[in-house]
Write a protein that holds these residues in place. Structure first.
Motif, PDB file in Angstrom:
ATOM      1  N   ARG A  48       0.833  -1.210   0.000  1.00  0.00           N
ATOM      2  CA  ARG A  48       0.000   0.000   0.000  1.00  0.00           C
ATOM      3  C   ARG A  48       0.864   1.255   0.000  1.00  0.00           C
ATOM      4  O   ARG A  48       0.558   2.228  -0.691  1.00  0.00           O
ATOM      5  N   VAL A  49       1.967   1.236   0.759  1.00  0.00           N
ATOM      6  CA  VAL A  49       2.874   2.391   0.807  1.00  0.00           C
ATOM      7  C   VAL A  49       3.528   2.591  -0.559  1.00  0.00           C
ATOM      8  O   VAL A  49       3.618   3.719  -1.051  1.00  0.00           O
ATOM      9  N   ARG A  50       3.981   1.519  -1.172  1.00  0.00           N
ATOM     10  CA  ARG A  50       4.591   1.614  -2.512  1.00  0.00           C
ATOM     11  C   ARG A  50       3.587   2.192  -3.515  1.00  0.00           C
ATOM     12  O   ARG A  50       3.927   3.035  -4.338  1.00  0.00           O
ATOM     13  N   GLU A  51       2.354   1.719  -3.450  1.00  0.00           N
ATOM     14  CA  GLU A  51       1.325   2.210  -4.359  1.00  0.00           C
ATOM     15  C   GLU A  51       1.050   3.696  -4.124  1.00  0.00           C
ATOM     16  O   GLU A  51       0.897   4.466  -5.062  1.00  0.00           O
ATOM     17  N   HIS A  52       1.030   4.095  -2.850  1.00  0.00           N
ATOM     18  CA  HIS A  52       0.798   5.498  -2.499  1.00  0.00           C
ATOM     19  C   HIS A  52       1.864   6.402  -3.116  1.00  0.00           C
ATOM     20  O   HIS A  52       1.545   7.416  -3.744  1.00  0.00           O
ATOM     21  N   PHE A  53       3.127   6.033  -2.968  1.00  0.00           N
ATOM     22  CA  PHE A  53       4.207   6.861  -3.493  1.00  0.00           C
ATOM     23  C   PHE A  53       4.315   6.758  -5.008  1.00  0.00           C
ATOM     24  O   PHE A  53       4.739   7.718  -5.658  1.00  0.00           O
ATOM     25  N   ALA A  54       3.905   5.655  -5.588  1.00  0.00           N
ATOM     26  CA  ALA A  54       3.890   5.549  -7.051  1.00  0.00           C
ATOM     27  C   ALA A  54       2.834   6.489  -7.629  1.00  0.00           C
ATOM     28  O   ALA A  54       3.068   7.160  -8.639  1.00  0.00           O
ATOM     29  N   GLU A  55       1.672   6.567  -6.978  1.00  0.00           N
ATOM     30  CA  GLU A  55       0.625   7.485  -7.420  1.00  0.00           C
ATOM     31  C   GLU A  55       1.083   8.927  -7.282  1.00  0.00           C
ATOM     32  O   GLU A  55       0.830   9.747  -8.150  1.00  0.00           O
ATOM     33  N   GLN A  56       1.761   9.225  -6.180  1.00  0.00           N
ATOM     34  CA  GLN A  56       2.264  10.579  -5.955  1.00  0.00           C
ATOM     35  C   GLN A  56       3.289  10.959  -7.015  1.00  0.00           C
ATOM     36  O   GLN A  56       3.276  12.066  -7.537  1.00  0.00           O
ATOM     37  N   LYS A  57       4.161  10.026  -7.343  1.00  0.00           N
ATOM     38  CA  LYS A  57       5.190  10.287  -8.348  1.00  0.00           C
ATOM     39  C   LYS A  57       4.550  10.527  -9.708  1.00  0.00           C
ATOM     40  O   LYS A  57       4.950  11.419 -10.450  1.00  0.00           O
ATOM     41  N   GLN A  58       3.517   9.755 -10.033  1.00  0.00           N
ATOM     42  CA  GLN A  58       2.827   9.922 -11.304  1.00  0.00           C
ATOM     43  C   GLN A  58       2.105  11.270 -11.342  1.00  0.00           C
ATOM     44  O   GLN A  58       2.141  11.970 -12.350  1.00  0.00           O
ATOM     45  N   ALA A  59       1.483  11.667 -10.256  1.00  0.00           N
ATOM     46  CA  ALA A  59       0.794  12.956 -10.210  1.00  0.00           C
ATOM     47  C   ALA A  59       1.784  14.105 -10.362  1.00  0.00           C
ATOM     48  O   ALA A  59       1.509  15.091 -11.044  1.00  0.00           O
ATOM     49  N   ASP A  60       2.951  13.988  -9.741  1.00  0.00           N
ATOM     50  CA  ASP A  60       3.977  15.022  -9.872  1.00  0.00           C
ATOM     51  C   ASP A  60       4.482  15.114 -11.306  1.00  0.00           C
ATOM     52  O   ASP A  60       4.732  16.198 -11.818  1.00  0.00           O
TER      53      ASP A  60
END
Length: 97
Positions: A48-60
């Protein structure tokens, strides 16, 4: 029976751009059991943490657009207010002439 555990510090090494403070804040938001960088997470929590930061990276990446090396500067609000009266005063003077 025994679930595989991952140290938070090891997980943080996967995201070198994320400060420890942000990592801990994300853990709290996601409801993870770890309270510090020395704690451990289950594989499900780590996913879940990996997915959270992957989404954040994609949004950035989407926000930055197609030109990652271009610096976009915001206009100062003080400059906008200072320019506005000058424009309104100059317009009537041009009409009088």
């Amino acid at each position: 029976m025994s679930e595989e555990k991952i140290k938070v510090s090891e997980l943080a090494k996967e995201f070198p751009a994320v400060p420890n403070k942000d990592m801990l804040r994300a853990l709290r938001e996601l409801g993870a059991s770890a309270k510090s960088m020395a704690g451990s997470l289950t594989t499900e929590e780590a996913a879940r943490v990996r997915e959270h930061f992957a989404e954040q990276k994609q949004a950035d990446a989407e926000r930055s657009g197609s030109h990652p090396n271009v610096i976009v500067r915001r206009r100062r609000k003080d400059a906008d207010k200072a320019d506005a009266p000058e424009m309104t005063e100059a317009a009537p003077a041009a009409r009088e002439e």
